[in-house]
Design a protein around this motif. Structure first.
Motif, mmCIF file in Angstrom:
data_model
loop_
_atom_site.group_PDB
_atom_site.id
_atom_site.type_symbol
_atom_site.label_atom_id
_atom_site.label_comp_id
_atom_site.label_asym_id
_atom_site.label_seq_id
_atom_site.Cartn_x
_atom_site.Cartn_y
_atom_site.Cartn_z
ATOM 1 N N SER A 15 43.379 44.930 36.360
ATOM 2 C CA SER A 15 43.271 43.467 36.259
ATOM 3 C C SER A 15 44.299 42.904 35.281
ATOM 4 O O SER A 15 44.995 41.933 35.589
ATOM 5 C CB SER A 15 41.866 43.055 35.812
ATOM 6 N N ASP A 31 41.569 38.944 41.963
ATOM 7 C CA ASP A 31 40.841 40.155 41.572
ATOM 8 C C ASP A 31 39.677 40.326 42.549
ATOM 9 O O ASP A 31 38.865 39.411 42.719
ATOM 10 C CB ASP A 31 40.322 40.009 40.139
ATOM 11 N N SER A 77 44.234 42.842 42.365
ATOM 12 C CA SER A 77 43.671 44.016 41.680
ATOM 13 C C SER A 77 42.375 44.404 42.390
ATOM 14 O O SER A 77 41.499 43.564 42.614
ATOM 15 C CB SER A 77 43.419 43.734 40.197
#
Ligand code: S3P
Length: 170
Positions: A15, A31, A77
């Motif tokens: 992240s 994310d 991510s």
């Protein structure tokens, strides 16, 4: 259209690196865990507890598929387990996927300090954590190594790792 996906074990820095990379490349940062939390209105830890891991893995697969099929550019991510379920690792071959590779020692040193919000680790006693990580990483390594690129992250700063990724991507 540019899609860059960062994967790796919990605590590998996905992240924080993705956010930094996104700023430098002037692309949005997404994310996957946060996307799932936004959609459901429930934290990942709560989802595991109330609905179970399989429910979470299905949502994770759906969200990943949706994002990869979109026309948008982004730095994404993943969660630590994402590449290891359904055919997710195959989907990742269509984009620039980068494995952030850390040793068990590095992961242990980070995770021993920050695992309350990680349902797979939260209840393990400290004495079992290192061995758990070692075994789990061994099981997952097959999937992580399906990434198009691997960047070693031990002893490197966020900016150094970001620069290494940018060098790969140019
Ligand atoms: C998981 C990692 C977590 C989160 C969930 C499951 C895993 O993400 O997706 O708790 O299976 O490794 P982080 O890698 O960001 O901690």
């Amino acid at each position: 259209m540019r899609k860059v996906v960062l994967l790796g074990y919990m605590g590998s820095g996905k992240s924080v690196i993705a956010e930094n990379l996104a700023v430098q490349m002037n692309l949005p940062w997404i994310d996957l865990d946060q996307e799932i939390e936004k959609t459901t209105g429930i934290s990942v830890a709560q989802l595991f507890e109330t609905k179970g891991e399989l429910y979470f893995r299905k949502l994770e697969h759906q969200k990943l598929t949706e994002l990869l099929q979109s026309e948008n550019s982004f730095i994404l991510s993943l969660g630590g387990g994402t590449p290891c379920y359904f055919n997710n690792h195959e989907l990742l071959s269509q984009v620039d996927s980068i494995y952030l590779k850390a040793t068990v020692t590095t992961l242990y040193n980070r995770l021993v300090l920050e695992r309350e919000q990680r349902p797979l680790l939260a209840t393990l006693p400290d004495s079992e954590l290192q061995e758990f990580i070692a075994k789990h990483l061994f099981d997952r390594a097959f999937y992580y190594h399906k990434a198009n690129y691997t960047v070693a992250v031990d002893d490197k700063s966020v900016d150094e790792i970001t620069a290494a990724i940018r060098a790969i991507l140019t």
